[in-house]
Design an enzyme around this catalytic site. Structure first.
Site, PDB file in Angstrom:
ATOM      1  N   ARG A  33       0.859  -1.179   0.000  1.00  0.00           N
ATOM      2  CA  ARG A  33       0.000   0.000   0.000  1.00  0.00           C
ATOM      3  C   ARG A  33       0.891   1.223   0.000  1.00  0.00           C
ATOM      4  O   ARG A  33       1.956   1.227   0.639  1.00  0.00           O
ATOM      5  CB  ARG A  33      -0.868   0.039   1.261  1.00  0.00           C
ATOM      6  CG  ARG A  33      -2.026  -0.920   1.281  1.00  0.00           C
ATOM      7  CD  ARG A  33      -3.154  -0.460   0.363  1.00  0.00           C
ATOM      8  NE  ARG A  33      -4.335  -1.300   0.492  1.00  0.00           N
ATOM      9  CZ  ARG A  33      -4.862  -2.018  -0.513  1.00  0.00           C
ATOM     10  NH1 ARG A  33      -4.310  -2.002  -1.710  1.00  0.00           N
ATOM     11  NH2 ARG A  33      -5.959  -2.726  -0.302  1.00  0.00           N
ATOM     12  N   GLU A  73      -3.624   7.987  -5.029  1.00  0.00           N
ATOM     13  CA  GLU A  73      -3.871   7.318  -6.321  1.00  0.00           C
ATOM     14  C   GLU A  73      -5.117   7.893  -6.953  1.00  0.00           C
ATOM     15  O   GLU A  73      -6.109   8.077  -6.257  1.00  0.00           O
ATOM     16  CB  GLU A  73      -4.052   5.800  -6.099  1.00  0.00           C
ATOM     17  CG  GLU A  73      -2.791   5.133  -5.617  1.00  0.00           C
ATOM     18  CD  GLU A  73      -2.947   3.610  -5.436  1.00  0.00           C
ATOM     19  OE1 GLU A  73      -3.987   3.058  -5.833  1.00  0.00           O
ATOM     20  OE2 GLU A  73      -2.024   2.992  -4.897  1.00  0.00           O
ATOM     21  N   HIS A 125      -1.193   0.711  -9.911  1.00  0.00           N
ATOM     22  CA  HIS A 125      -1.871  -0.212  -8.988  1.00  0.00           C
ATOM     23  C   HIS A 125      -2.500  -1.366  -9.777  1.00  0.00           C
ATOM     24  O   HIS A 125      -3.730  -1.532  -9.804  1.00  0.00           O
ATOM     25  CB  HIS A 125      -2.946   0.518  -8.161  1.00  0.00           C
ATOM     26  CG  HIS A 125      -3.313  -0.250  -6.915  1.00  0.00           C
ATOM     27  ND1 HIS A 125      -3.673   0.347  -5.738  1.00  0.00           N
ATOM     28  CD2 HIS A 125      -3.353  -1.586  -6.671  1.00  0.00           C
ATOM     29  CE1 HIS A 125      -3.942  -0.578  -4.824  1.00  0.00           C
ATOM     30  NE2 HIS A 125      -3.743  -1.744  -5.366  1.00  0.00           N
TER      31      HIS A 125
END
Lengths: 325, 325
Positions: free
Chosen positions: A233, A262, A281
């Site tokens: 993360r 993000e 991601h």
């Protein structure tokens, strides 16, 4: 439950509905909702399937969860739903442990080799039609510390070992003779161990204990020329400290698939750093991942209806599914 | 030979002399020469060490080789010295088999993963500060044909298998139960086998039989969407046919470390093809490779002086060192 009554399943999804939901729709009332519609969908629902796993909408709709018994999230990390009301409720939380392991491990091995062989440098030279021979590194014989000993970390360890790297884990408890890692050191003593590795891979769950664990002190403890990979993360890392360590040249490179913010904002200096590899991601998102995610939920849903034990039950105090040792 | 007399060793090198030659210099007269000086250096020499293994200077200087008994080349491929006069002479030819195996295998695994995960696409997006999630491929469960069953091909097979790929070899003789490949198919029937693989890797030695073996017919036989990797020799490939197969989209990508013409000329269309990864004939050249190459020569030189059998003796009819079994 065992079923005369049809259960109600709320599904939090964005524009894109989950595929392959027929087995669930056949036996349940399924309410698909986006963030705005979530409170209405939750009212009277037995189950919440958080398919849009990046959404932060659940805490704000929680007041409407008047009979919820189970929440399943379509991700490995459960941090988006670890708010106090859920944590202290009786609602069972399950995740999608297992779906991403192999794909993320391949991504990590790939970036480790890409750094060793300077693939990014080759691509930049290619764009300038420039032939330039360079000597590159061997991967075999180098060392990696995998911070996070869950199933993704284990899959990473197995692949890196398979190519001749020496791999150590870092987890909650130090131990020897782990089947995948051999040695596991204690994450609490991370800075003591960091100097010994060529590559450090962050794949720990995001919890109060792990948030910001990769900070200036941790980066300073790493071997000069070490590389850093984050597939866990973004919030595990203090981004400004990472940028400083890369700029100083103390770290030789970083491959980042996750970020504190993000999408990574266009003004982030990370975009233009030549020793940084950025992906959106996506390291675990292989072709077919959405179907695999729904399969995990549908399997657990069948278990839930039949009163069998659910898979991937999260320990809400820890913030992840504990490994069966 | 056993030594009262000091042997004469000619070394063909460019601007850069080989490192670590002390053990040879202590017991031999060593003459370092570039292409122009090679005839003088060869006259009266017992041994020729071709350190500049890309040089084509040996055939033109061969007339001066009046007492040469042994030629060692600092590469795995011996095609630069396979001219008829050497082939039909009594001069023993040895190569540097083994030095490059592990590094080249890592490069091949790296490009296989880089294609599966679209690292090149991520880098291009990064240059435009663009966040774009994509689904990518898993490597485990895909299949590879390694064309060339020498030690480099074997090292490639072992690494690809270690990450869950299914690997087949193609060599001179079809056989089953090979320790590294399991199944080896006959290169002569290549087009019959090519349709069955996701990745085809060229690592065969360059001989009259293998020259141009990857031509329009071979590329057409490959599975649509297959990828091609060349770490052998550029001349194994008919470059214009490869370009056509890539342009048509029949092949999804090619990673090329070697080329028919090196350096690859700036006008080559390969440079700008987005599905092509180019590197500068360097896949085996890890930091320390030059020392490792000299070590192989020095070891063989000690054997030669003591009358012990040389290692890596090339079968000059075949054009490579035959595998022991």
């Amino acid at each position: 439950m065992s079923g005369t009554e049809s259960p109600v399943v709320a599904v939090l999804c964005g524009d894109r509905r989950p595929p392959d939901m027929d087995p669930v729709e056949r036996v349940a009332t399924v309410r698909y909702a986006d963030a705005g519609g979530l409170p209405d969908a939750l009212r009277g629902a037995d189950v919440l399937f958080v398919y849009d796993f990046l959404s932060r909408a659940v805490p704000g709709a929680w007041h409407a969860a008047d009979r919820l018994r189970w929440l399943h999230i379509a991700s490995a990390g459960v941090d988006p739903v670890m708010f106090p009301e859920l944590r202290h409720s009786d609602v069972v939380l399950t995740n999608s442990r297992g779906v991403f392991d192999s794909a993320i491990a391949e991504y990590v091995l790939g970036v480790v080799i890409a750094f060793a062989k300077d693939f990014a440098g080759s691509l930049r030279l290619q764009q300038r039609r420039t032939w330039r021979h360079r000597e590159t590194e061997r991967v075999a014989g180098t060392s990696a510390l995998v911070v996070g000993t869950g199933p993704i970390g284990r899959a990473i360890a197995r692949l890196l070992r398979a190519v001749g790297m020496s791999v150590t884990g870092a987890g909650r408890r130090a131990r020897e003779a782990d089947p995948d890692f051999g040695r596991v050191v204690a994450s609490e003593e991370l800075t003591r161990h960091l100097p010994h590795f060529d590559v450090v891979i962050a794949v720990a769950p995001l919890t109060e204990r792990t948030k910001g664990m990769f900070d200036a002190r941790a980066f300073a403890a790493m071997r000069p020329g070490a590389r850093f990979v984050n597939v866990g993360r973004g919030e595990l890392v203090v981004t400004s400290d990472l940028i400083a360590a890369l700029r100083e040249g103390h770290l030789a490179g970083a491959a980042l698939d996750v970020f504190e913010q993000e999408p990574l904002p266009p003004e982030s200096p990370l975009w233009t750093m030549e020793n940084v590899l950025i992906s959106a991601h996506m390291s675990g998102d292989f072709v077919g991942w959405r179907n695999a995610l729904v399969e995990v939920f549908a399997d657990n849903f069948a278990r839930w209806r039949e009163g069998r034990p659910l898979r991937n039950v999260v320990d809400k105090r820890l913030g992840y599914v504990p490994s069966t040792p």
